[in-house]
Motif scaffolding. Structure first.
Motif, short mmCIF file in Angstrom:
data_model
loop_
_atom_site.label_atom_id
_atom_site.label_comp_id
_atom_site.label_asym_id
_atom_site.label_seq_id
_atom_site.Cartn_x
_atom_site.Cartn_y
_atom_site.Cartn_z
N PHE A 1 0.82 -1.35 -0.19
CA PHE A 1 0.13 0.05 0.01
C PHE A 1 0.78 1.26 0.12
O PHE A 1 0.18 2.38 0.01
CB PHE A 1 -0.95 -0.01 1.17
N GLY A 2 2.04 0.98 -0.06
CA GLY A 2 3.02 2.16 -0.10
C GLY A 2 3.06 3.16 1.42
O GLY A 2 3.45 4.31 1.38
N PHE A 3 2.66 2.43 2.56
CA PHE A 3 2.78 3.21 3.84
C PHE A 3 3.88 2.95 4.51
O PHE A 3 4.79 1.92 4.01
CB PHE A 3 1.72 2.71 4.68
N THR A 4 4.17 3.64 5.41
CA THR A 4 5.33 3.70 6.29
C THR A 4 5.10 2.72 7.37
O THR A 4 4.04 2.66 7.94
CB THR A 4 5.78 4.97 6.89
N CYS A 5 6.15 2.09 8.05
CA CYS A 5 6.05 1.23 8.83
C CYS A 5 7.11 1.19 10.02
O CYS A 5 8.55 1.17 9.56
CB CYS A 5 5.89 -0.25 8.52
N GLU A 6 6.88 1.77 11.18
CA GLU A 6 8.02 1.81 12.17
C GLU A 6 8.04 0.48 13.16
O GLU A 6 6.71 0.23 13.65
CB GLU A 6 7.83 3.27 12.83
N LEU A 7 8.83 0.18 13.70
CA LEU A 7 8.68 -1.19 14.52
C LEU A 7 9.55 -0.60 16.00
O LEU A 7 10.52 0.09 16.05
CB LEU A 7 9.88 -2.20 14.04
N ILE A 8 8.75 -0.77 17.07
CA ILE A 8 9.03 -0.37 18.23
C ILE A 8 9.16 -1.52 19.06
O ILE A 8 8.21 -2.62 19.24
CB ILE A 8 8.10 0.57 19.05
N ASP A 9 10.04 -1.81 19.56
CA ASP A 9 10.50 -3.14 20.43
C ASP A 9 10.57 -2.73 21.96
O ASP A 9 11.80 -2.56 22.54
CB ASP A 9 11.48 -3.88 19.98
N PRO A 10 9.47 -2.56 22.72
CA PRO A 10 9.76 -2.26 24.26
C PRO A 10 9.79 -3.29 25.12
O PRO A 10 9.86 -3.06 26.44
CB PRO A 10 8.18 -1.69 24.47
N SER A 11 9.91 -4.39 24.82
CA SER A 11 9.93 -5.72 25.78
C SER A 11 11.25 -6.31 25.81
O SER A 11 11.95 -6.46 24.47
CB SER A 11 8.79 -6.58 25.50
N ARG A 12 11.49 -6.78 27.01
CA ARG A 12 13.09 -7.69 27.08
C ARG A 12 12.76 -9.11 27.30
O ARG A 12 13.78 -9.97 27.18
CB ARG A 12 14.00 -6.89 28.23
N PHE A 13 11.58 -9.43 27.64
CA PHE A 13 11.23 -10.56 28.06
C PHE A 13 10.25 -11.61 27.16
O PHE A 13 10.24 -12.84 27.04
CB PHE A 13 10.85 -10.86 29.48
N THR A 14 9.69 -10.79 26.11
CA THR A 14 8.71 -11.24 25.31
C THR A 14 8.90 -11.06 23.77
O THR A 14 9.82 -10.07 23.78
CB THR A 14 7.23 -11.15 25.76
N SER A 15 8.53 -11.77 23.07
CA SER A 15 8.49 -11.23 21.59
C SER A 15 7.66 -10.15 20.96
O SER A 15 7.49 -9.96 19.69
CB SER A 15 8.68 -12.23 20.64
N ASN A 16 7.03 -9.57 21.87
CA ASN A 16 5.99 -8.67 21.53
C ASN A 16 6.59 -7.40 21.09
O ASN A 16 7.47 -6.87 21.87
CB ASN A 16 4.79 -8.19 22.93
N VAL A 17 6.06 -6.84 19.88
CA VAL A 17 6.63 -5.71 19.21
C VAL A 17 5.48 -4.86 18.75
O VAL A 17 4.26 -5.34 18.66
CB VAL A 17 7.62 -6.05 18.05
N ILE A 18 5.67 -3.63 18.47
CA ILE A 18 4.85 -2.69 18.21
C ILE A 18 4.88 -2.17 16.58
O ILE A 18 6.08 -1.56 16.46
CB ILE A 18 4.52 -1.51 19.09
N PHE A 19 4.04 -2.33 15.80
CA PHE A 19 4.21 -1.72 14.36
C PHE A 19 3.46 -0.62 14.24
O PHE A 19 2.15 -0.52 14.53
CB PHE A 19 4.02 -2.81 13.34
#
Length: 838
Positions: free
Chosen positions: A813-831
């Motif tokens: 779709f030509g959108f931008t995507c930023e990855l935020i990785d706030p966790s140290r103990f799980t694989s949960n990330v924020i797009f």
């Protein structure tokens, strides 16, 4: 009305007793009663035997104990309470008593007495023709040396004549005394002999003692079982308030049962006491069922209480009919079962159907219906303490005012200042004694009120009056009529020379002298308290006073009082009160106009701007945490604690609040119970939020929170088939891993296609590419889906996505995507996916 009658019934409840006469439980036909009366007349059955047992470790000790009974029995016989009595004391004396009597004999018969008596007998005997030898046996008796009976002689005598009255066991000997007494005197005899030294053996007395033990055990069991029931309710509901609301009908039912039994002349007996366990159990069940109905309505809006009430009434009717029909029986014990069951079941039904809903509605349901948080025990305690502290201080200030301000003829000016100083200290103590409310005063210019001014403040709560009067003694308030006429605080206001605005502000001469003395005037230009914190239009009175007295205007922005104690509400909530001093506005300052009419308008606008700026600094997500928690109180202990833990781990959703727009349409897919959505709504009411979830139960809970407004809604739906409209933001937090890979891509594409220009999509999920931390995510989902069962999974199970997949779909779709990785103990990330603006 039920509660008002309870103290009266409690008075009668204390008079309920156990019937200790087993004869009252026996059924006798009229003919049998006549025969019994005739037999009693023939054999004097009325004089029944009572056996009194004296005990001791040895025969000697038992005999001494038995001998101490004789004076009491002689007294009872003289009083006519005992017809006769018999025992071993007539024939067998203790060794100590024998020695005492022998000593008395020897002490009395001295040699002189013996000689004088015998001489007299001989002389008088001669006159009557008796020989001197006729008195030899008497002389031998006087000269005989008496000794206590030997143990062997006592044993022979006891075996031959007293074996039925003396019982010997190793370490214990019992001596029995039998007495005869009529039934009418039996209780008096028991009371005189029941001093703990003797054992009374009698059928009626033993029955009474047995029933007394049963009564004591029943009371103890009732107390212990009540505590266990309360503990079980506390564990089941997880809130002491719900446990108390459920338990109180049981307690009041018991008081009503005992009170009505006393009024109706019913007594507990060894038979119907067994029925009390059934009644208590029914009351427990009824109260729990009613609480379930009340909670369902409060939690999800489901009205099952009418069905529960009907079921309770049918159950009670069946029980009353089944047991109540026994009232027609001739046996008195069976009749008592019927009467107690009817009284008990009626009481538990009435209490469960009236008192429990009344308390629940008063403390919880009626408050959320009026968009207010429910009461908790802690808030009741805090509010009650603050309320009574305020009343006590007001009454004390009223008394001091009458003594010194009104009645003391000298030193009026100093006394007035002292009174204002005391009032200021009291209001300050009132504000600072409320430990659950934080206080903060922002005074960058170091304002000390040394120069009089007209102080203008926004008005949200009655706490505003306390917050301003505590600032300095030399303050005069312009008050509303209700404050001036308050039965608690009115006299204090009047003696402090506060000015009632009902008289108008054009008549200001009475304040001029006080201003000349250095007093400042506090005015709430809105005229009334704002129910929602929004600052209303400023009236012109304050600015007219400033113009008339040529005074500066000192704006003080008040924040937090409207939440801590809202208008028309007595609940003192945990909050924060902030007072911010703004710079003085002098009479010659033309930035805000020249006349008081224009200044009222422009300063009002300036005031709102400063309030908005202060509000933005204070009202962070953490500020709204208590408000969010209040929306989920009493909706289940697991849900309540889950919400508290989850929001704490999420840091009150501060990151989501920063990433999402402050206004516009937001769709939260997989919203669950709506924690995130309500926090976003609190932070910015301009957000138009829709929460959607597959679980209808969660949606029902989210839809029945008291903070819900027209700008926030929750709908059930399956994201795979839900028709998505264009939105300014989408949130997919911990939801995609419940779908299969092809379904995940379809959902992402559906959201991307319906994202408005300048919009954002927040996706948080486990990234399976982070293999080392994936196990931590797996455990969190295990507890969520398998252990606590907060979330439901499909038959296909969980499928965590890959960051590469997300980037690939976004790239289409030509959108931008930023990855935020706030966790140290799980694989949960924020797009954070953004679409460029138009």
């Amino acid at each position: 009305a039920l509660l008002l009658l309870t103290p009266l019934l409690y008075h009668f409840a204390k008079q309920v007793r156990f019937d200790s006469d087993m004869n009252h439980l026996n059924y006798m036909t009229p003919a049998l009663k006549v025969a019994q009366d005739k037999l009693n007349r023939l054999n004097a059955f009325a004089l029944q035997s009572v056996y009194v047992v004296a005990e001791g470790p040895t025969l000697e000790a038992a005999l001494r104990q038995n001998e101490q009974l004789s004076p009491t029995l002689d007294s009872l016989k003289k009083e006519g309470l005992v017809r006769k009595y018999s025992g071993v004391s007539t024939f067998l004396l203790s060794d100590s008593l024998q020695r005492a009597r022998i000593q008395r004999w020897n002490d009395y018969w001295t040699p002189d007495k013996k000689h004088q008596l015998l001489e007299t007998l001989v002389q008088e005997g001669r006159a009557l023709k008796f020989k001197p030898s006729a008195f030899d046996d008497f002389r031998a008796l006087l000269d005989k040396k008496f000794e206590p009976t030997t143990a062997a002689a006592v044993e022979r005598f006891k075996q031959q004549f007293l074996s039925d009255y003396i019982t010997e066991q190793p370490g214990k000997v019992s001596v029995v005394t039998m007495l005869k007494s009529g039934p009418e005197h039996r209780e008096q005899v028991y009371d005189r002999l029941s001093d703990g030294r003797y054992l009374i053996l009698d059928k009626q007395y033993l029955t009474r003692q047995f029933v007394g033990l049963v009564q004591d055990d029943f009371n103890n069991i009732a107390i212990y079982s009540s505590l266990l029931v309360f503990l079980a309710l506390l564990l089941a509901y997880g809130r002491i308030e719900l446990a108390v609301i459920t338990f109180l009908p049981m307690l009041f039912s018991w008081i009503w049962i005992l009170g009505l039994m006393s009024l109706l002349g019913l007594e507990f007996n060894i038979v119907n006491i067994i029925l009390s366990a059934l009644i208590f159990g029914l009351g427990d069940d009824f109260a729990i069922f009613v609480m379930e109905g009340l909670q369902q309505k409060y939690r999800t809006g489901q009205r099952i209480l009418p069905v529960i009430r009907s079921s309770i009434l049918m159950s009670a009717a069946a029980t009353i009919i089944g047991l109540g029909v026994l009232i027609f029986a001739k046996h008195p014990a069976v009749q008592s079962l019927a009467l107690v069951s009817i009284v008990g079941i009626v009481c538990v039904v009435i209490m469960s159907q009236t008192l429990e809903p009344f308390l629940f509605n008063l403390l919880i349901q009626s408050r959320v219906d009026s968009k207010r948080p429910p009461w908790t025990l802690a808030k009741i305690a805090k509010s009650a303490f603050a309320f009574f502290y305020f009343i006590f201080g007001s009454l004390l200030l009223t008394v001091l005012g009458f003594l010194f301000v009104r009645w003391l003829p000298v030193g009026k000016r100093k006394i007035k200042y002292a009174y204002h100083w005391t009032l200021s200290k009291f209001t300050g103590s009132m504000i600072y004694i409320m430990a659950n409310v934080k206080k903060k005063i922002i005074n960058p210019a170091g304002e000390d009120f040394s120069k009089p001014a007209v102080i203008v403040c926004n008005h949200q709560s009655v706490l505003d009056i306390l917050s301003t009067t505590m600032l300095h003694p030399k303050l005069l308030l312009l008050t509303n009529k209700w404050v001036w006429e308050s039965p608690v605080f009115g006299q204090v206001v009047q003696m402090a020379d506060y000015y009632p605005v009902g008289e108008g502000v054009d008549n200001v001469e009475r304040m001029r002298d006080r201003v000349a003395e250095g007093f400042s005037i506090v005015v709430f230009p809105e005229g009334t308290r704002s129910p929602d914190g929004t600052i209303k239009r400023f009236h012109k009175g304050a600015f007219y006073l400033a113009e008339q007295f040529n005074l500066d205007i000192l704006p003080i922005v008040i924040h937090g009082t409207g939440y801590s104690m809202s208008k028309g509400d007595f609940m003192l909530k945990d909050g924060q009160i902030t007072l911010q001093f703004l710079p003085r506005i002098g009479p010659a300052d033309t930035r805000f106009g020249a006349g008081y009419t224009e200044r009222a308008k422009l300063i009002g606008r300036y005031f709102r701007q400063e309030y908005t700026a202060l509000q933005a600094k204070i009202e962070t997500p953490a500020y709204f945490r208590e408000q969010l928690i209040s929306n989920y109180l009493y909706k289940g202990p697991v849900l309540e604690w889950y919400m508290k833990v989850k929001t704490a781990l999420e840091k009150n959703y501060v990151l989501f609040d920063e990433l999402l727009p402050k206004s516009g349409k937001i769709l939260d897919i997989g919203c669950g119970y709506g924690f995130l959505d309500y926090m976003l709504h609190f932070r910015s009411p301009e957000r138009d939020i829709t929460g959607m979830d597959f679980d209808p139960d969660k949606i029902a809970v989210a839809n029945h929170c008291y903070s819900k407004t027209e700008n926030i809604r929750f709908v059930p739906g399956d994201i795979l088939h839900y028709p998505i409209e264009p939105h300014d933001a989408f949130v997919l937090a911990d939801v995609l891993h419940y779908l299969q890979p092809e379904e995940q891509s379809a959902v992402l594409r559906k959201c991307l296609a319906n994202l408005n220009p300048g919009g954002v999509i927040i996706v948080r999920d486990g990234n399976k590419d982070l293999e080392a931390r994936q196990k931590g995510t797996w455990w969190t989902e295990f507890f969520s889906t398998r252990f606590f069962r907060f979330n439901k999974t499909s038959e296909k199970g969980l499928s965590f996505l890959s960051a590469a997949t997300v980037h690939a779909v976004v790239a289409e779709f030509g959108f931008t995507c930023e990855l935020i990785d706030p966790s140290r103990f799980t694989s949960n990330v924020i797009f954070v996916i953004r679409k460029a603006g138009a």
